[in-house]
Scaffold this motif. Sequence first.
Motif, PDB file in Angstrom:
ATOM      1  N   VAL A   1      52.719  56.080  49.801  1.00 52.82           N
ATOM      2  CA  VAL A   1      51.862  57.263  49.925  1.00 52.82           C
ATOM      3  C   VAL A   1      50.637  56.934  50.765  1.00 52.82           C
ATOM      4  N   ALA A   2      50.074  55.707  50.574  1.00 51.32           N
ATOM      5  CA  ALA A   2      48.893  55.317  51.349  1.00 51.32           C
ATOM      6  C   ALA A   2      49.220  55.232  52.833  1.00 51.32           C
ATOM      7  N   ILE A   3      50.412  54.707  53.166  1.00 51.04           N
ATOM      8  CA  ILE A   3      50.807  54.623  54.576  1.00 51.04           C
ATOM      9  C   ILE A   3      50.887  56.019  55.173  1.00 51.04           C
ATOM     10  N   LEU A   4      51.584  56.936  54.436  1.00 51.61           N
ATOM     11  CA  LEU A   4      51.725  58.303  54.947  1.00 51.61           C
ATOM     12  C   LEU A   4      50.360  58.962  55.092  1.00 51.61           C
ATOM     13  N   GLY A   5      49.475  58.764  54.087  1.00 51.32           N
ATOM     14  CA  GLY A   5      48.144  59.358  54.154  1.00 51.32           C
ATOM     15  C   GLY A   5      47.353  58.837  55.329  1.00 51.32           C
ATOM     16  N   ALA A   6      47.443  57.525  55.569  1.00 55.34           N
ATOM     17  CA  ALA A   6      46.701  56.949  56.687  1.00 55.34           C
ATOM     18  C   ALA A   6      47.192  57.509  58.006  1.00 55.34           C
ATOM     19  N   VAL A   7      48.520  57.647  58.126  1.00 51.11           N
ATOM     20  CA  VAL A   7      49.074  58.176  59.386  1.00 51.11           C
ATOM     21  C   VAL A   7      48.620  59.618  59.596  1.00 51.11           C
ATOM     22  N   VAL A   8      48.695  60.424  58.512  1.00 46.22           N
ATOM     23  CA  VAL A   8      48.321  61.839  58.638  1.00 46.22           C
ATOM     24  C   VAL A   8      46.839  61.977  58.969  1.00 46.22           C
ATOM     25  N   LEU A   9      45.985  61.156  58.288  1.00 48.50           N
ATOM     26  CA  LEU A   9      44.542  61.301  58.474  1.00 48.50           C
ATOM     27  C   LEU A   9      44.100  60.841  59.858  1.00 48.50           C
TER      28      LEU A   9
END
Lengths: 168, 100
Positions: free
Chosen positions: A155-163
Amino acid sequence: MQLALFLIFGALAVAGALNLLFQRHPINSALSLVVVMMSLAVLYWSLGAEFLAAAQVIVYSGAIMVLFVFVIMLLNAGEEEHTNGSRAAYTVGMPGAAAIFCLLSFVFLSEGGALKTSNIGGDLGNGVDNIAAVSAMLFTKQLLPFEVTSILILVAILGAVVLARKEQ
Amino acid sequence: MVPTSYYLILAAMLFSIGIAAFLIKRNVITIFISIELMLNAVNLTFVAFAHMWHQVSGQIFVFFVMVVAAAEAAVGLAIIISIFRTRQTLNVDEIDLMKL
Protein backbone atom coordinates in the motif's frame (compact mmCIF):
# COMPACT_ATOMS: atom_id res chain seq x y z
CA MET A 1 34.73 -4.39 26.82
CA GLN A 2 31.02 -3.72 26.58
CA LEU A 3 31.34 -0.55 28.63
CA ALA A 4 34.02 0.72 26.24
CA LEU A 5 31.83 -0.13 23.23
CA PHE A 6 28.86 1.55 24.87
CA LEU A 7 30.80 4.71 25.77
CA ILE A 8 32.45 5.09 22.34
CA PHE A 9 29.39 4.44 20.21
CA GLY A 10 26.95 6.10 22.59
CA ALA A 11 29.07 9.25 22.50
CA LEU A 12 29.25 8.97 18.70
CA ALA A 13 25.44 8.64 18.51
CA VAL A 14 24.87 11.67 20.74
CA ALA A 15 27.45 13.69 18.80
CA GLY A 16 25.74 12.76 15.53
CA ALA A 17 22.33 13.71 16.93
CA LEU A 18 23.63 17.07 18.18
CA ASN A 19 25.23 17.69 14.80
CA LEU A 20 21.84 16.91 13.22
CA LEU A 21 20.30 19.52 15.49
CA PHE A 22 22.80 22.30 14.86
CA GLN A 23 23.51 21.91 11.14
CA ARG A 24 21.56 24.27 8.93
CA HIS A 25 21.76 22.34 5.68
CA PRO A 26 19.43 19.30 5.32
CA ILE A 27 22.08 17.13 3.65
CA ASN A 28 24.38 17.56 6.69
CA SER A 29 21.50 16.56 8.98
CA ALA A 30 20.78 13.47 6.86
CA LEU A 31 24.41 12.37 6.88
CA SER A 32 24.70 12.84 10.65
CA LEU A 33 21.61 10.66 11.04
CA VAL A 34 23.54 7.95 9.16
CA VAL A 35 26.27 8.23 11.84
CA VAL A 36 23.65 7.86 14.59
CA MET A 37 22.12 4.81 12.91
CA MET A 38 25.47 3.10 12.36
CA SER A 39 26.50 3.55 15.99
CA LEU A 40 23.07 2.30 17.10
CA ALA A 41 23.68 -0.80 14.95
CA VAL A 42 26.88 -1.46 16.93
CA LEU A 43 24.95 -1.03 20.18
CA TYR A 44 22.29 -3.50 18.96
CA TRP A 45 25.04 -5.97 18.19
CA SER A 46 26.53 -5.55 21.66
CA LEU A 47 23.05 -6.20 23.10
CA GLY A 48 22.85 -9.53 21.29
CA ALA A 49 20.53 -8.46 18.48
CA GLU A 50 22.68 -9.41 15.49
CA PHE A 51 19.76 -9.62 13.08
CA LEU A 52 18.56 -6.15 14.03
CA ALA A 53 22.09 -4.75 13.72
CA ALA A 54 22.26 -6.03 10.14
CA ALA A 55 18.71 -4.84 9.40
CA GLN A 56 19.53 -1.42 10.86
CA VAL A 57 22.50 -1.03 8.52
CA ILE A 58 20.68 -2.38 5.45
CA VAL A 59 17.19 -0.94 5.91
CA TYR A 60 17.78 2.30 7.81
CA SER A 61 21.19 3.59 6.79
CA GLY A 62 20.94 1.81 3.45
CA ALA A 63 17.44 2.19 2.06
CA ILE A 64 15.69 4.91 4.07
CA MET A 65 18.60 7.34 4.21
CA VAL A 66 19.30 6.90 0.50
CA LEU A 67 15.66 7.86 -0.06
CA PHE A 68 16.12 10.96 2.11
CA VAL A 69 19.36 12.02 0.43
CA PHE A 70 17.76 11.38 -2.96
CA VAL A 71 14.80 13.66 -2.16
CA ILE A 72 17.07 16.38 -0.72
CA MET A 73 19.16 16.32 -3.89
CA LEU A 74 16.05 16.18 -6.11
CA LEU A 75 14.39 19.18 -4.47
CA ASN A 76 17.71 21.05 -4.27
CA ALA A 77 16.99 21.99 -0.65
CA GLY A 78 19.12 24.89 0.51
CA GLU A 79 20.00 26.18 3.95
CA GLU A 80 17.02 27.02 6.10
CA GLU A 81 16.55 30.60 7.14
CA HIS A 82 15.66 31.97 10.57
CA THR A 83 12.02 33.03 10.92
CA ASN A 84 9.80 34.25 13.73
CA GLY A 85 8.49 30.72 14.12
CA SER A 86 11.99 29.31 14.62
CA ARG A 87 12.80 31.93 17.28
CA ALA A 88 9.64 30.99 19.20
CA ALA A 89 10.51 27.30 18.78
CA TYR A 90 13.99 27.91 20.23
CA THR A 91 12.58 29.53 23.36
CA VAL A 92 10.02 26.76 23.88
CA GLY A 93 11.66 23.73 22.27
CA MET A 94 15.03 23.66 24.02
CA PRO A 95 13.69 23.88 27.62
CA GLY A 96 10.88 21.47 26.78
CA ALA A 97 13.23 18.85 25.37
CA ALA A 98 15.60 19.34 28.32
CA ALA A 99 12.69 18.89 30.75
CA ILE A 100 11.61 15.66 29.04
CA PHE A 101 15.20 14.37 29.16
CA CYS A 102 15.54 15.24 32.85
CA LEU A 103 12.25 13.54 33.69
CA LEU A 104 13.12 10.35 31.77
CA SER A 105 16.64 10.06 33.17
CA PHE A 106 15.37 10.75 36.71
CA VAL A 107 12.95 7.85 36.37
CA PHE A 108 15.58 5.53 34.89
CA LEU A 109 18.16 6.38 37.54
CA SER A 110 15.80 6.17 40.51
CA GLU A 111 14.46 2.82 39.25
CA GLY A 112 17.94 1.65 38.26
CA GLY A 113 18.01 -0.94 41.03
CA ALA A 114 15.13 -2.82 39.42
CA LEU A 115 16.93 -2.91 36.07
CA LYS A 116 19.64 -5.50 35.59
CA THR A 117 23.04 -5.16 33.99
CA SER A 118 23.70 -6.58 30.55
CA ASN A 119 26.56 -8.69 29.28
CA ILE A 120 27.92 -8.60 25.78
CA GLY A 121 26.47 -10.88 23.16
CA GLY A 122 23.25 -12.80 22.76
CA ASP A 123 22.19 -14.96 25.67
CA LEU A 124 18.59 -15.85 24.98
CA GLY A 125 19.31 -19.21 26.60
CA ASN A 126 19.15 -22.85 25.45
CA GLY A 127 22.01 -22.33 23.01
CA VAL A 128 19.62 -20.79 20.46
CA ASP A 129 21.21 -18.02 18.47
CA ASN A 130 19.53 -14.71 17.85
CA ILE A 131 18.50 -15.15 14.22
CA ALA A 132 17.01 -18.60 14.90
CA ALA A 133 15.01 -17.22 17.83
CA VAL A 134 13.78 -14.19 15.85
CA SER A 135 12.77 -16.23 12.82
CA ALA A 136 11.07 -18.94 14.89
CA MET A 137 8.99 -16.26 16.61
CA LEU A 138 8.33 -14.36 13.39
CA PHE A 139 7.15 -17.34 11.36
CA THR A 140 5.07 -19.07 14.02
CA LYS A 141 3.43 -16.77 16.55
CA GLN A 142 3.76 -13.53 14.59
CA LEU A 143 2.98 -14.90 11.15
CA LEU A 144 -0.20 -12.88 10.60
CA PRO A 145 1.35 -9.50 11.56
CA PHE A 146 4.35 -10.39 9.39
CA GLU A 147 2.13 -10.99 6.36
CA VAL A 148 0.09 -7.86 7.11
CA THR A 149 3.28 -5.77 7.01
CA SER A 150 3.91 -6.97 3.46
CA ILE A 151 0.47 -5.62 2.50
CA LEU A 152 1.37 -2.39 4.32
CA ILE A 153 4.54 -2.08 2.22
CA LEU A 154 2.52 -2.71 -0.94
CA VAL A 155 0.00 0.00 0.00
CA ALA A 156 2.89 2.37 0.82
CA ILE A 157 4.46 1.75 -2.61
CA LEU A 158 1.15 2.44 -4.36
CA GLY A 159 0.57 5.55 -2.23
CA ALA A 160 4.03 6.89 -2.95
CA VAL A 161 3.58 6.37 -6.69
CA VAL A 162 0.15 8.04 -6.69
CA LEU A 163 1.29 10.98 -4.54
CA ALA A 164 4.52 11.71 -6.38
CA ARG A 165 3.00 11.35 -9.86
CA LYS A 166 2.79 14.45 -11.99
CA GLU A 167 -0.72 15.91 -12.27
CA GLN A 168 -2.25 15.37 -15.67
CA MET B 1 28.80 -5.11 32.24
CA VAL B 2 26.68 -2.08 31.46
CA PRO B 3 23.56 -1.29 33.50
CA THR B 4 20.41 -1.29 31.40
CA SER B 5 19.60 2.19 32.69
CA TYR B 6 22.64 3.55 30.78
CA TYR B 7 21.09 2.35 27.52
CA LEU B 8 17.75 3.86 28.53
CA ILE B 9 19.40 7.20 29.34
CA LEU B 10 21.19 7.18 25.97
CA ALA B 11 17.83 6.51 24.31
CA ALA B 12 16.22 9.33 26.31
CA MET B 13 19.02 11.65 25.22
CA LEU B 14 18.54 10.79 21.54
CA PHE B 15 14.76 11.12 21.91
CA SER B 16 15.02 14.57 23.51
CA ILE B 17 17.42 15.76 20.81
CA GLY B 18 14.89 14.46 18.30
CA ILE B 19 12.10 16.43 19.98
CA ALA B 20 14.23 19.60 20.02
CA ALA B 21 15.11 19.18 16.34
CA PHE B 22 11.45 18.50 15.53
CA LEU B 23 10.41 21.77 17.21
CA ILE B 24 13.29 23.97 16.07
CA LYS B 25 13.86 22.96 12.46
CA ARG B 26 11.94 24.84 9.79
CA ASN B 27 12.73 22.59 6.86
CA VAL B 28 10.10 19.89 6.33
CA ILE B 29 12.71 17.27 5.31
CA THR B 30 14.78 17.93 8.46
CA ILE B 31 11.63 17.61 10.58
CA PHE B 32 11.04 14.24 8.94
CA ILE B 33 14.65 13.24 9.69
CA SER B 34 14.18 14.11 13.38
CA ILE B 35 11.11 11.85 13.48
CA GLU B 36 13.35 9.02 12.27
CA LEU B 37 15.80 9.88 15.05
CA MET B 38 13.03 9.56 17.65
CA LEU B 39 11.96 6.19 16.19
CA ASN B 40 15.56 4.98 16.48
CA ALA B 41 15.76 6.08 20.11
CA VAL B 42 12.62 4.08 20.93
CA ASN B 43 14.05 1.06 19.10
CA LEU B 44 17.11 1.22 21.36
CA THR B 45 14.93 0.96 24.47
CA PHE B 46 13.12 -2.03 22.97
CA VAL B 47 16.39 -3.84 22.27
CA ALA B 48 17.77 -3.00 25.73
CA PHE B 49 14.68 -4.37 27.45
CA ALA B 50 14.64 -7.45 25.20
CA HIS B 51 18.21 -8.13 26.27
CA MET B 52 17.42 -7.53 29.92
CA TRP B 53 14.51 -9.98 30.02
CA HIS B 54 16.12 -12.52 27.63
CA GLN B 55 13.01 -12.29 25.46
CA VAL B 56 12.98 -11.99 21.70
CA SER B 57 9.61 -10.18 21.52
CA GLY B 58 11.24 -6.76 21.84
CA GLN B 59 13.40 -7.47 18.82
CA ILE B 60 10.32 -8.55 16.85
CA PHE B 61 8.71 -5.25 17.79
CA VAL B 62 11.76 -3.34 16.54
CA PHE B 63 11.53 -5.27 13.28
CA PHE B 64 7.93 -4.13 12.82
CA VAL B 65 8.87 -0.55 13.72
CA MET B 66 11.53 -0.65 11.00
CA VAL B 67 9.00 -1.89 8.43
CA VAL B 68 6.50 0.81 9.35
CA ALA B 69 9.26 3.45 9.30
CA ALA B 70 10.23 2.39 5.79
CA ALA B 71 6.62 2.65 4.59
CA GLU B 72 6.20 5.98 6.37
CA ALA B 73 9.38 7.37 4.81
CA ALA B 74 8.25 6.41 1.31
CA VAL B 75 4.80 7.98 1.68
CA GLY B 76 6.06 11.04 3.57
CA LEU B 77 8.73 11.85 1.02
CA ALA B 78 6.16 11.48 -1.77
CA ILE B 79 3.94 13.98 0.07
CA ILE B 80 6.93 16.35 0.44
CA ILE B 81 7.64 16.10 -3.29
CA SER B 82 4.04 16.89 -4.19
CA ILE B 83 3.95 19.82 -1.70
CA PHE B 84 7.15 21.19 -3.22
CA ARG B 85 5.68 20.83 -6.70
CA THR B 86 2.62 22.92 -5.85
CA ARG B 87 4.09 25.49 -3.40
CA GLN B 88 7.77 25.69 -4.41
CA THR B 89 8.94 25.81 -0.80
CA LEU B 90 10.11 23.48 1.95
CA ASN B 91 9.65 25.97 4.81
CA VAL B 92 6.95 24.79 7.21
CA ASP B 93 6.00 28.38 8.07
CA GLU B 94 4.81 28.85 4.50
CA ILE B 95 2.98 25.51 4.26
CA ASP B 96 0.00 26.68 6.33
CA LEU B 97 -3.04 26.03 4.16
CA MET B 98 -4.74 23.94 6.84
CA LYS B 99 -4.10 26.47 9.62
CA LEU B 100 -6.93 28.62 10.88
